[in-house]
Design an enzyme around this catalytic site. Structure first.
Site, PDB file in Angstrom:
ATOM      1  CE1 TYR A 165      -9.282  35.097 124.912  1.00 23.21           C
ATOM      2  CE2 TYR A 165      -8.114  33.179 125.723  1.00 23.21           C
ATOM      3  CZ  TYR A 165      -8.298  34.675 125.558  1.00 23.21           C
ATOM      4  OH  TYR A 165      -7.051  35.026 125.108  1.00 23.21           O
ATOM      5  CB  SER A 198       0.450  33.114 126.307  1.00 26.07           C
ATOM      6  OG  SER A 198      -0.176  33.709 126.027  1.00 26.07           O
ATOM      7  CD  GLN A 219       3.383  34.353 123.061  1.00 29.03           C
ATOM      8  OE1 GLN A 219       1.957  34.622 124.069  1.00 29.03           O
ATOM      9  NE2 GLN A 219       3.128  35.438 122.092  1.00 29.03           N
ATOM     10  CE1 TYR A 229       1.093  37.617 120.091  1.00 26.96           C
ATOM     11  CE2 TYR A 229       0.365  37.242 122.616  1.00 26.96           C
ATOM     12  CZ  TYR A 229       0.522  37.013 121.244  1.00 26.96           C
ATOM     13  OH  TYR A 229      -0.721  35.726 120.690  1.00 26.96           O
ATOM     14  CB  THR A 269       3.284  34.945 118.261  1.00 27.43           C
ATOM     15  OG1 THR A 269       3.345  34.596 119.343  1.00 27.43           O
ATOM     16  CG2 THR A 269       1.839  35.518 117.701  1.00 27.43           C
ATOM     17  NE  ARG A 302      -9.774  36.179 119.025  1.00 23.35           N
ATOM     18  CZ  ARG A 302      -8.351  36.465 119.640  1.00 23.35           C
ATOM     19  NH1 ARG A 302      -8.800  35.800 121.150  1.00 23.35           N
ATOM     20  NH2 ARG A 302      -7.622  36.245 119.771  1.00 23.35           N
ATOM     21  CE  LYS A 348       1.778  29.977 118.059  1.00 25.49           C
ATOM     22  NZ  LYS A 348      -0.064  31.126 118.261  1.00 25.49           N
ATOM     23  CG  HIS A 405      -3.355  33.230 116.969  1.00 26.88           C
ATOM     24  ND1 HIS A 405      -2.430  34.755 117.235  1.00 26.88           N
ATOM     25  CD2 HIS A 405      -4.316  33.450 118.035  1.00 26.88           C
ATOM     26  CE1 HIS A 405      -1.861  34.712 117.871  1.00 26.88           C
ATOM     27  NE2 HIS A 405      -3.017  34.392 118.857  1.00 26.88           N
ATOM     28  NE  ARG A 438      -7.211  33.087 120.345  1.00 23.75           N
ATOM     29  CZ  ARG A 438      -8.591  32.826 121.247  1.00 23.75           C
ATOM     30  NH1 ARG A 438      -9.980  31.747 120.820  1.00 23.75           N
ATOM     31  NH2 ARG A 438      -9.051  32.970 122.479  1.00 23.75           N
TER      32      ARG A 438
HETATM   33  C1  LIG Z   1      -7.981  30.657 123.865  1.00 18.81           C
HETATM   34  C2  LIG Z   1      -6.459  30.839 122.873  1.00 18.81           C
HETATM   35  C3  LIG Z   1      -5.536  31.746 123.192  1.00 18.81           C
HETATM   36  C4  LIG Z   1      -4.604  32.313 123.104  1.00 18.81           C
HETATM   37  N1  LIG Z   1      -3.403  32.909 123.070  1.00 18.81           N
HETATM   38  C5  LIG Z   1      -2.556  32.464 122.326  1.00 18.81           C
HETATM   39  C6  LIG Z   1      -1.557  33.397 122.630  1.00 18.81           C
HETATM   40  O1  LIG Z   1      -1.333  34.017 123.932  1.00 18.81           O
HETATM   41  N2  LIG Z   1      -0.161  33.838 121.840  1.00 18.81           N
HETATM   42  C7  LIG Z   1       0.296  32.773 120.436  1.00 18.81           C
HETATM   43  O2  LIG Z   1       0.972  32.897 120.407  1.00 18.81           O
HETATM   44  N3  LIG Z   1      -0.509  32.524 120.353  1.00 18.81           N
HETATM   45  C8  LIG Z   1      -2.183  31.881 121.007  1.00 18.81           C
HETATM   46  N4  LIG Z   1      -3.112  31.196 120.533  1.00 18.81           N
HETATM   47  C9  LIG Z   1      -2.621  30.387 119.420  1.00 18.81           C
HETATM   48  C10 LIG Z   1      -2.590  28.768 119.685  1.00 18.81           C
HETATM   49  O3  LIG Z   1      -1.315  29.338 120.414  1.00 18.81           O
HETATM   50  C11 LIG Z   1      -2.437  27.989 118.185  1.00 18.81           C
HETATM   51  O4  LIG Z   1      -1.379  28.739 117.179  1.00 18.81           O
HETATM   52  C12 LIG Z   1      -3.667  27.277 118.109  1.00 18.81           C
HETATM   53  O5  LIG Z   1      -4.513  27.537 118.790  1.00 18.81           O
HETATM   54  C13 LIG Z   1      -3.999  25.805 117.583  1.00 18.81           C
HETATM   55  O6  LIG Z   1      -4.527  26.162 116.965  1.00 18.81           O
HETATM   56  P1  LIG Z   1      -5.874  24.655 117.264  1.00 18.81           P
HETATM   57  O7  LIG Z   1      -6.414  25.447 119.259  1.00 18.81           O
HETATM   58  O8  LIG Z   1      -6.927  23.909 116.663  1.00 18.81           O
HETATM   59  O9  LIG Z   1      -4.522  24.020 118.067  1.00 18.81           O
HETATM   60  C14 LIG Z   1      -4.213  31.252 121.366  1.00 18.81           C
HETATM   61  C15 LIG Z   1      -5.277  29.946 121.005  1.00 18.81           C
HETATM   62  C16 LIG Z   1      -6.341  30.005 121.535  1.00 18.81           C
HETATM   63  C17 LIG Z   1      -7.785  28.988 121.843  1.00 18.81           C
END
Ligand SMILES: Cc1cc2nc3c(=O)[nH]c(=O)nc-3n(C[C@H](O)[C@H](O)[C@H](O)COP(=O)(O)O)c2cc1C
Length: 385
Positions: free
Chosen positions: A26, A108, A128, A130, A156, A165, A253, A277, A280
């Site tokens: 994850y 988050s 953050q 949603y 976000t 995923r 974001k 993101h 993702r």
């Molecule tokens: C496991 C995971 C969970 C995430 N959950 C959120 C989230 O809850 N809210 C959000 O705005 N971004 C979320 N993101 C995105 C991150 O805030 C961020 O944009 C991203 O991880 C940046 O890329 P990096 O992992 O290469 O540094 C998540 C990313 C990951 C890897």
């Protein structure tokens, strides 16, 4: 715990060894074929820095100001859902490590620890948000963030619908009837984690959204819940609606396009995060490194430009700033360290980032954050890509 870590990639390996398989997948994975996830890392690493020599770089100041506050590094922790499950009460540990290092932590919406739990340990962290269909609940979360003294609200906007995923399916986190059995087997293979988090780190619930989902709905079908409750009808009118309830710094974001960045600037927000993101969501979207320069051209100086995606070292932070960001955020980098070593790991990663930034700045002849700009990039290739 075993194993020394000299870099974020070392922490990734340690996280893989410590977390149950589905939790590592994850954290580590991206959507679909993970094209954008790979691009984030590769495009940033391919940005060539220009070495300069024989300048006085004996004193280097890494601090910067954002939203009227000093940060000891131009780096913050991106919101990472479920990070409270990577280590015992993980979001509290990460928030403390960030505060001790003098940088912002973003909690988050989809965290294990609630806003209130984190606030009892540390105030001033960012929240953050949603937007879910139940707008009364969204208003409540904004009020809770305000009451907890959050330093910024990060809205976000790149999850109107959830990207698929594949790794979550394969690992039994989503979409399979056999998921719970498979996850239990994976947990039994990771006794250190089971003891630290599953037993001593209870309750394993979704702290902020518990009033909506109930306490039993924790992990299973998280993305299903997201798909059912997130609101795909959100527009700039809703941003206005959020703005009317939040007087502090408001950051959008998930911006990848200069026109969206202009719209953000015109809609009274204080900053944007150039982000996909972490690869993702829309697979095939531009990497942050490539999206950033035209966005900086469009709105630089009008609103704060933050950027995340692919940062795996202090060198990458310097690259992101040179491409036009005022401030960098990091997601997986801190979460791997949290999974491997708890708050101590997060503190260590921030030390590594700082040390790597010092070297990158000294050898590009920058003594302060304000001096980092496109001049430190090699002309051949970088911006012309
Ligand atoms: C496991 C995971 C969970 C995430 N959950 C959120 C989230 O809850 N809210 C959000 O705005 N971004 C979320 N993101 C995105 C991150 O805030 C961020 O944009 C991203 O991880 C940046 O890329 P990096 O992992 O290469 O540094 C998540 C990313 C990951 C890897």
């Amino acid at each position: 715990m075993g194993g020394k870590a000299a870099s974020i990639s070392d922490y990734r390996a340690l996280a893989k060894a410590r977390l149950p398989h589905f939790l590592f997948e994850y954290l580590d994975g991206g959507s679909y074929d993970e094209v954008t996830l790979r691009r984030n890392v590769e495009d940033l690493q391919n940005v060539a820095l220009k070495q300069r020599v024989l300048r006085d770089v004996s004193t280097i100041d890494l601090s910067t100001k954002l939203f009227g506050r000093r940060s000891s590094l131009p780096v913050g922790l991106s919101p990472v859902g479920l990070s409270g499950l990577y280590a015992r009460r993980g979001e509290v540990q990460a928030a403390k490590a960030a505060a001790a290092a003098g940088i912002p932590f973003t909690l988050s919406t989809l965290s294990a620890c609630s806003i209130e739990e984190v606030a009892t340990a540390e105030r001033g962290f960012w929240f953050q948000l949603y937007i879910v269909k139940d707008r009364g609940f969204v208003s409540d979360m904004i009020a809770r963030a305000k009451a907890a003294g959050c330093g910024a609200l990060v809205l976000t906007v790149d999850l109107a619908v959830p990207g698929t995923r594949y790794r979550d399916y394969r690992a039994g986190l989503s979409g399979s009837m056999r998921g719970p059995v498979s996850r239990m087997t994976q947990v039994l293979r990771r006794p250190d984690w089971a003891w630290d988090v599953a037993l001593r780190g209870r309750p394993m619930t979704m702290g902020n959204i518990e009033p909506l989902v109930g306490s039993g709905a924790a992990l299973s079908d998280l993305m299903g819940w997201v798909a059912r409750n997130f609101d795909a009808s959100v527009t700039w009118t809703d941003v206005e609606w959020v703005r009317s309830q939040w007087a502090g710094p408001l950051v959008i974001k998930g911006i990848l396009d200069p026109d969206d960045a202009r719209e953000a600037a015109a809609n009274g927000v204080d900053g944007i995060v150039v982000s996909n993101h972490g690869g993702r969501q829309l697979d095939g979207a531009l990497s942050s490194a490539r999206a950033l320069p035209p966005i900086a051209d469009a709105v630089s100086g009008r609103i704060a430009i933050l950027a995340d995606g692919g940062i795996r070292s202090g060198l990458d932070v310097v690259r992101m700033l040179a491409l036009g960001a005022n401030f960098a955020l990091m997601g997986r980098g801190w979460a791997y360290a949290l999974a491997a070593r708890g708050g101590t790991g997060v503190a260590h990663v921030l030390k590594l980032i700082e040390a790597e930034m010092r070297v990158a700045m000294a050898l590009t002849a920058c003594t302060s954050i304000g001096e980092i700009d496109e001049q430190i990039l090699e002309r051949s290739g970088n911006r012309a890509q």
